[in-house]
Design a protein around this motif. Sequence first.
Motif: not given
Length: 586
Positions: A492-498
Amino acid sequence: MKILNIANRHSVILSKLQNPNIKNVFKFKTHYSFPQSHLIYNSCSNKNGGKFTVSLSYTTTRGSGMTVSCKLKTSKSDSNKKSKNKSLQTKIVVPELDGAPALSQAAEEGGSAGDRSVPVKPPPPPSKKSGLGLLKGLPRRVLSVLSNLPLAIAEMFAVAALMALGTIIDQGEAPDYYFQKYPEDNPVFGFFTWRWVLTLGFDRMFSSPVFLGTLALLGASLIACTYTTQIPVVKVAKRWSFLHSEAIRRQEYSDTLPRASLQDLGIILVGAGYEVFLKGPSLYAFKGLAGRFAPIGVHLALLLVMAGGTLSATGSFKGSVTVPQGLNFVIGDVLGPSGFLSTPSESFNTEVHVNRFYMDYYDSGEVSQFYSDLSLFDLNGKEVMRETISVNHPLRYGGITIYQTDWSLSALQVMKDDEGPYNLAMAPLKINGDKKLYGTFLPVGDANSPDVKGISMLARDLQSIVLYDQEGKFAGVRRPNSKLPIDIDGFKIVVIDAIGSTGLDIKTDPGVPIVYAGFGALMLTTCISFLSHSQIWALQDGTTLVIGGKTNRAKGEFPEEMNRLLDQVPEIVESSSSTQSDSFSG
């Protein structure tokens, strides 16, 4: 020999000396004193008709009297006596007395009708040389060469060619760049290689000796032209005098009004913007004298622009840096000098913190603008300035300008199975075209295995992240800060911020205010130079008014203006009472 006292343009014989065979130094005394307000001149002759040229100078000292030194040289008229009449050194010592004799007394003692004297003016006191005096000391030949118009035009073309070449050749690159772009085995135009670029300093064209020397030569030509041509023209234009009738009729425009008044013409000329001068029956008027001064202003403005450009090229600092959001840098660590006049300032110790970096987008998804929220801190850690900059909206502080010029992606914050967050560094990927692409990799499984597999992530900007599974297959797209998980290969992957990085160009340019002032003065003086310098003379001859004039520009419009002004001059009409009296007397 006769010694004459010349004072107030009168000559009086003070004493006579008969010595036909002067060969050695001789001395004699006289009871006359020579005050400093008097000059001495000698007139000498001998029996054989030969003449002596005598020059005298004297100094006085208290108690020791006056010493007069003179040199005698024979005339070259008598060729047969050249060997006999040689130059003689004569020293005359005169004791200093209480005062000089009266002119009448001196005349009674030794004057004769045949004696001649030449009035001599005392030399002017030495004065300190001004700037123009130094220029006057330059050889006229050098000034005439420098003020030559074809030479000045050639210098301007040379400067323009060097500027164009500096635009074509990439500036400020490392030597290896020029080795590859201008190799010796394949020279440009058959001869131009990297040796030309590095030897002549074309890699830094605008601070190279060739460019600065050509610019200095052009500046010298402008100064010489101003001194030898423009300033004399202004001096001539400022001179004026009242003219007589014939001189007025010889002007470019002339006319005669049979019944007109000089005073009426003067009032009309004043209303038309002329400066009017009246003296008896004569009139002189002018306008547009500023047009004569304008060429000098144009030259000075050009010199100002060149001086500012030279200062910018040799006295500035430049640097560029890419800083991720949330990090700091010191301005002095980024800047590098561009020339021998570059001098750092206290502002170089300022620390810059990137508070935030963000972008705006078009409806098509393309980047339209990018911003950097910056804070500036002094040595004590106190925030002295905070401002958000963008493209074409720089930050200025203490003579330093910070420009927003570029951007990139530095890191991606993600969580894997509720672990993290992990900061994954993003690297730029080479693709065709100008579009940017950044990528990163999240390893899964055993990180020490020789065959590491993981999840790949690609991004073009800060809007969205494209994810691929371990086999390189497309898995989905997520927006940063959306907090929407995506399941890839059981993780399970969550992109928090770039996290973006701001690209900044930093520079100090002390010549910019001078260049701006020069261009402003250039535009102003160029407009003023189009003003016509018009001059009008008039003479009242009874009831007849003789008028003439000339101008240096708009020669076609000047006669029309003169006719329009003269049409406004009222005609002198005899009064009715005088007409009736004339009829009665008839």
